[in-house]
Design an enzyme around this catalytic site. Structure first.
Site, mmCIF file in Angstrom:
data_model
loop_
_atom_site.group_PDB
_atom_site.id
_atom_site.type_symbol
_atom_site.label_atom_id
_atom_site.label_comp_id
_atom_site.label_asym_id
_atom_site.label_seq_id
_atom_site.Cartn_x
_atom_site.Cartn_y
_atom_site.Cartn_z
ATOM 1 C CD GLU A 113 -7.253 11.734 -0.840
ATOM 2 O OE1 GLU A 113 -5.837 11.528 -0.415
ATOM 3 O OE2 GLU A 113 -7.951 12.254 -0.749
ATOM 4 C CD GLU A 133 -6.004 6.599 -0.746
ATOM 5 O OE1 GLU A 133 -6.599 6.468 -0.982
ATOM 6 O OE2 GLU A 133 -5.983 8.140 -0.445
HETATM 7 C C1 LIG Z 1 -3.753 11.126 1.801
HETATM 8 C C2 LIG Z 1 -3.979 9.966 1.217
HETATM 9 O O1 LIG Z 1 -5.119 9.834 1.286
HETATM 10 C C3 LIG Z 1 -2.684 8.865 2.012
HETATM 11 C C4 LIG Z 1 -2.280 8.184 0.601
HETATM 12 O O2 LIG Z 1 -1.899 8.572 -0.046
HETATM 13 S S1 LIG Z 1 -2.049 6.878 1.046
HETATM 14 C C5 LIG Z 1 -0.474 6.220 0.216
HETATM 15 C C6 LIG Z 1 -1.875 5.245 -1.414
HETATM 16 N N1 LIG Z 1 -0.074 4.737 -2.068
HETATM 17 C C7 LIG Z 1 -0.362 4.044 -2.391
HETATM 18 O O3 LIG Z 1 -0.847 2.835 -1.879
HETATM 19 C C8 LIG Z 1 0.882 3.437 -2.939
HETATM 20 C C9 LIG Z 1 1.257 2.212 -2.401
HETATM 21 N N2 LIG Z 1 2.829 1.260 -3.477
HETATM 22 C C10 LIG Z 1 2.444 0.787 -4.803
HETATM 23 O O4 LIG Z 1 1.279 0.614 -4.651
HETATM 24 C C11 LIG Z 1 3.525 0.160 -6.046
HETATM 25 O O5 LIG Z 1 4.392 0.491 -5.604
HETATM 26 C C12 LIG Z 1 3.302 0.968 -7.208
HETATM 27 C C13 LIG Z 1 2.108 0.305 -7.546
HETATM 28 C C14 LIG Z 1 2.838 2.445 -6.460
HETATM 29 C C15 LIG Z 1 4.263 0.956 -7.604
HETATM 30 O O6 LIG Z 1 4.746 -0.362 -7.886
HETATM 31 P P1 LIG Z 1 6.414 -1.021 -8.222
HETATM 32 O O7 LIG Z 1 7.078 0.364 -9.034
HETATM 33 O O8 LIG Z 1 6.288 -2.498 -8.767
HETATM 34 O O9 LIG Z 1 7.417 -0.326 -6.961
HETATM 35 P P2 LIG Z 1 7.523 -0.912 -5.514
HETATM 36 O O10 LIG Z 1 8.516 -1.757 -5.902
HETATM 37 O O11 LIG Z 1 6.383 -1.717 -4.987
HETATM 38 O O12 LIG Z 1 8.434 0.700 -4.572
HETATM 39 C C16 LIG Z 1 9.236 0.895 -4.496
HETATM 40 C C17 LIG Z 1 9.694 1.042 -3.618
HETATM 41 O O13 LIG Z 1 8.749 3.039 -3.082
HETATM 42 C C18 LIG Z 1 8.110 2.119 -1.513
HETATM 43 N N3 LIG Z 1 6.704 2.514 -1.884
HETATM 44 C C19 LIG Z 1 5.775 2.210 -2.623
HETATM 45 N N4 LIG Z 1 4.886 3.440 -2.639
HETATM 46 C C20 LIG Z 1 4.871 3.708 -1.020
HETATM 47 C C21 LIG Z 1 3.976 4.948 -0.342
HETATM 48 N N5 LIG Z 1 2.991 4.539 -0.814
HETATM 49 N N6 LIG Z 1 4.610 4.682 0.868
HETATM 50 C C22 LIG Z 1 5.609 4.555 1.443
HETATM 51 N N7 LIG Z 1 6.588 4.191 -0.259
HETATM 52 C C23 LIG Z 1 6.403 3.116 -0.959
HETATM 53 C C24 LIG Z 1 8.351 1.008 -1.978
HETATM 54 O O14 LIG Z 1 8.414 0.692 -0.648
HETATM 55 C C25 LIG Z 1 9.221 0.630 -2.443
HETATM 56 O O15 LIG Z 1 10.655 0.742 -1.671
HETATM 57 P P3 LIG Z 1 12.302 -0.270 -1.633
HETATM 58 O O16 LIG Z 1 12.181 -0.147 -2.977
HETATM 59 O O17 LIG Z 1 12.320 0.495 -0.307
HETATM 60 O O18 LIG Z 1 11.966 -1.721 -1.695
#
Ligand SMILES: C[C@H](O)CC(=O)SCCNC(=O)CCNC(=O)[C@H](O)C(C)(C)COP(=O)(O)OP(=O)(O)OC[C@H]1O[C@@H](n2cnc3c(N)ncnc32)[C@H](O)[C@@H]1OP(=O)(O)O
Length: 681
Positions: A113, A133
């Site tokens: 965003e 999201e």
């Molecule tokens: C206002 C806005 O519109 C709202 C938002 O932004 S909502 C959030 C949107 N973001 C997401 O959906 C991303 C979710 N995360 C992912 O898909 C994957 O973590 C990724 C593709 C970014 C990275 O993958 P990868 O490199 O394999 O790392 P991964 O092991 O999953 O994550 C590393 C650490 O970060 C954490 N993490 C990743 N994304 C996170 C998130 N959005 N919030 C909190 N923790 C998160 C994981 O839990 C993990 O924690 P740990 O080391 O304690 O186990």
């Protein structure tokens, strides 16, 4: 530590970078704190002409830290729309200095965003961009519902948001979300030049929020939105946030982006504090936690490379396992006992891969290539260089013991020897071998190529290296009334799918090991006598047409009556008029009870792993947070008292276990950590 840095170059471009490793996650505090501060500084400074936004360590940003959402109480967030409209739109996007996002790695959620408020986006070829999201029960909260449709068109934007499906850089480039692709080492430089070219009017300078060229005409847009709404209602009737997302998009299309931003801000507040959001965030956090095992994953072991995997048994499970391995590009040897079974196993794998093609999950042209990874064999000669064997023969202890003795003879010493058993003690299977340190349970959930869960079961002697290797294998796969309650299918449909033969064999093991914990019914036996063995015979609890569509069979009453008369039971009138809620509780409270036992006995490491097992392995609705999260929401006292009542009426099958009874007596949560000796994962 400062979570945003800024450097101003001699070219007059300020590079603002998110520096919050490992994923540069964002929060409201970060945006309104160091990010806003740096941005405003760049806008004020005379030596800054343009701005580039990027992320440190090869990642733009994974978006908002979802933990910051669930921790907050109402009123602790800035006023609705403040970040999205007052700051991001009215200060940053409307600024007199152009901005360009330089994206490497991921730009998800709030991060994309922010990239979309920039006046252009440059990415590396491996970058991924998405608004996932909705997988957290949220909607995009910082203008995503308005800007994404304006950049990629309504249909694509809806697909990306409703399915939480990210785009790879090349597709994002074709669609116009990314303006240019650059090699990693030239990314920031390209973005700097692009920003200066916008300033010099050599490139367009149109804020995304005002673009209309990619939006479909109003009539067509309404049709697309109507279809999306109908699909969302059909596929996720219990989820409101999908519809709120569509509402916000529609508002923007019909009444203009400003009105859309306001609607998005209002609805974002609604979903932020919803129970669905809490449940889905729980599943995400629990899923991340599954890869952490004390004294195993924290002692510096590196997973070994697994190239070639042998699968023993080409039945429903074995062929499903082989399919998931092939889909993940492993070289697979499938062993069966004779030509006929081998051919049947290979045909099942082909059918599984075909169904992947039909569902659009694999391009047609990859089908033949995938099959080249598979080799069918009838002996162990090809096992001499395998790295992992997964045994999936029938649930029979002497047979499995013989198989493991053979494996010890033919497989190389480093090879992991895994059993897919769901019911037999792994110690018993490996009892007659000398390979105790490399024997492990690798339990896939049926159908293995559909359910993204691998349960790793260790014995006291399984080496930590073997567990780390299997966790890595599992990680690679995962990277990737009951149905009204949200289950993909009810219990009778599931048994039909698995087949009565498998179910009866598993039932025998359960009855032998835990007679007091099993419910014995004569119904399946009665059906089997009439050659009804589930979907494979086109008749089970349901009838099946050639397209596998299930329909109820009026004949079932006859079988139920026969089974009742064998068991000597008369129907309880109260059971005949159960409400949906009662049915759900009567089915799932025994599952909660069993989950409590698993925790108490140290079979599972933590309650959140059971949440993941239920969601990934059994299709428990993700938006209910997993079995233990759901149970804790109802409360241990409530569950225990219900079960005590049923136990008095219907027998010990419903008797609460000691763990559940103790926690209920204290009014304690079922998920709070257990003091336990050594879990088996
Ligand atoms: C206002 C806005 O519109 C709202 C938002 O932004 S909502 C959030 C949107 N973001 C997401 O959906 C991303 C979710 N995360 C992912 O898909 C994957 O973590 C990724 C593709 C970014 C990275 O993958 P990868 O490199 O394999 O790392 P991964 O092991 O999953 O994550 C590393 C650490 O970060 C954490 N993490 C990743 N994304 C996170 C998130 N959005 N919030 C909190 N923790 C998160 C994981 O839990 C993990 O924690 P740990 O080391 O304690 O186990």
């Amino acid at each position: 530590m400062e979570k945003t840095t800024m450097e101003v170059g001699a070219d007059g471009v300020a590079v603002i970078a998110f520096t919050n490793p490992p994923l540069n996650l964002l929060s409201s505090d970060l945006i309104l704190g160091s990010f806003k501060e740096k941005y405003e500084q760049a806008l004020r400074r005379d030596d800054v002409k343009a701005i580039v936004i990027t992320g440190s360590n090869g990642k733009f940003s994974g978006g908002f830290d979802v933990n910051t959402f669930v921790g907050r109480r109402k009123g602790e967030e800035p006023k609705p729309g403040y970040i999205s409209i007052d700051v991001l739109t009215d200060i940053f996007e409307a600024a007199k200095k152009p901005s360009v996002a330089a994206i490497d790695g991921v730009a998800f959620g709030g991060a994309l965003e922010i990239a979309m408020i920039c006046h252009a986006r440059i990415s590396t070829s491996t970058a991924q961009l998405g608004l996932p999201e909705l997988q957290f029960g949220l909607i995009p909260g910082f203008g995503g519902t308005q800007r994404l449709p304006r950049l990629v068109g309504l249909s694509k934007a809806l697909e990306m948001m409703l399915m939480s499906k990210p785009l790879k850089a090349d597709e994002a480039h074709v669609l116009g979300l990314v303006d240019a692709i650059a090699p990693q080492e030239e990314l920031v430089m390209t973005a700097r030049q692009w920003a200066l070219e916008i300033l010099e009017q050599r490139r367009p300078w149109i804020p995304s929020i005002y673009r209309n060229d990619r939006l479909e005409p109003l009539g067509k847009a309404r049709e697309i939105l109507k279809f999306a709404r109908a699909q969302a209602q059909k596929q996720a009737p219990n989820l409101q946030h999908l519809l709120l997302c569509i509402d916000a998009i529609e508002k923007g299309v019909v009444s203009g982006s400003r009105a859309g931003l306001l609607k998005e801000a209002e609805d974002f507040q609604k979903v932020l504090h919803s129970h669905t959001c809490k449940c889905l965030v729980n599943v995400f956090i629990a899923q991340c936690a599954t890869s952490k095992v004390p004294r195993i994953t924290d002692i510096g072991l590196v997973p070994r490379r697994v190239n070639k995997i042998a699968v023993l048994g080409g039945g429903l499970m074995g062929s499903g396992i082989a399919t998931v391995l092939i889909l993940n590009k492993y070289y697979v040897i499938l062993k069966e006992v004779n030509e006929k079974f081998l051919e049947a196993g290979i045909n099942r794998i082909k059918a599984n891969l075909q169904s992947h093609v039909q569902k659009g999950k694999m391009p047609e042209e990859n089908f033949e290539t995938a099959l080249t990874l598979l080799k069918g064999v009838l002996d162990y000669e090809n096992f001499r260089d395998v790295d992992l064997v997964i045994e999936a023969v029938i649930e029979n202890v002497p047979l499995k013991q013989q198989v493991f003795a053979d494996l010890e003879t033919y497989c190389p010493p480093h090879c992991i020897l895994a059993s897919n058993t769901s019911t037999i003690d792994i110690n018993l299977i490996g009892e007659t071998t000398k390979s105790h340190d490399r024997i492990v349970g690798a339990h896939f959930f049926s159908p293995a190529h559909v359910m993204p869960l691998l349960e790793v079961v260790r014995t006291q002697k399984t080496s930590p290296q073997v567990i780390v290797d299997l966790l890595e294998l599992g990680r690679r796969f995962i990277d990737c009334a009951i149905s009204k309650f949200g289950m993909p299918m009810g219990p009778f449909r599931t048994i039909d799918l698995i087949g009565f033969g498998v179910f009866a064999a598993v039932g025998v093991q359960f009855l032998k090991s835990f007679p007091e914990r099993c419910y014995k019914s004569a119904l399946m036996q009665v059906l089997l006598e009439d050659k009804r063995a589930g979907e494979a015979t086109r008749k089970g609890f349901y009838l099946y047409d050639i397209r596998r569509k299930a329909s109820p069979d009026p004949e079932m009453t006859k079988y139920i009556e026969k089974s009742r008369s064998i068991a000597g039971v008369t129907p309880d009138p109260q059971l005949m008029k159960l409400a949906d809620k009662d049915i759900v509780e009567m089915l799932f409270f025994p599952v909660v009870n069993e989950s409590c036992r698993i925790l108490d006995e140290g079979i599972a490491l933590k309650a959140s792993d059971l949440d993941i097992a239920s969601v990934m392995g059994r299709g428990f609705p993700r938006y209910r947070g997993g079995i233990m999260f759901w149970a804790d929401n109802l409360g241990s006292k409530y569950i225990c008292s219900k079960m005590e009542t049923w136990a008095k009426k219907y027998g010990d099958f419903y008797k609460p276990c000691a763990y559940l009874a103790e926690r209920a007596a204290k009014g304690a949560s079922l998920r709070a950590p257990v003091e336990q000796a050594n879990s088996r994962l």
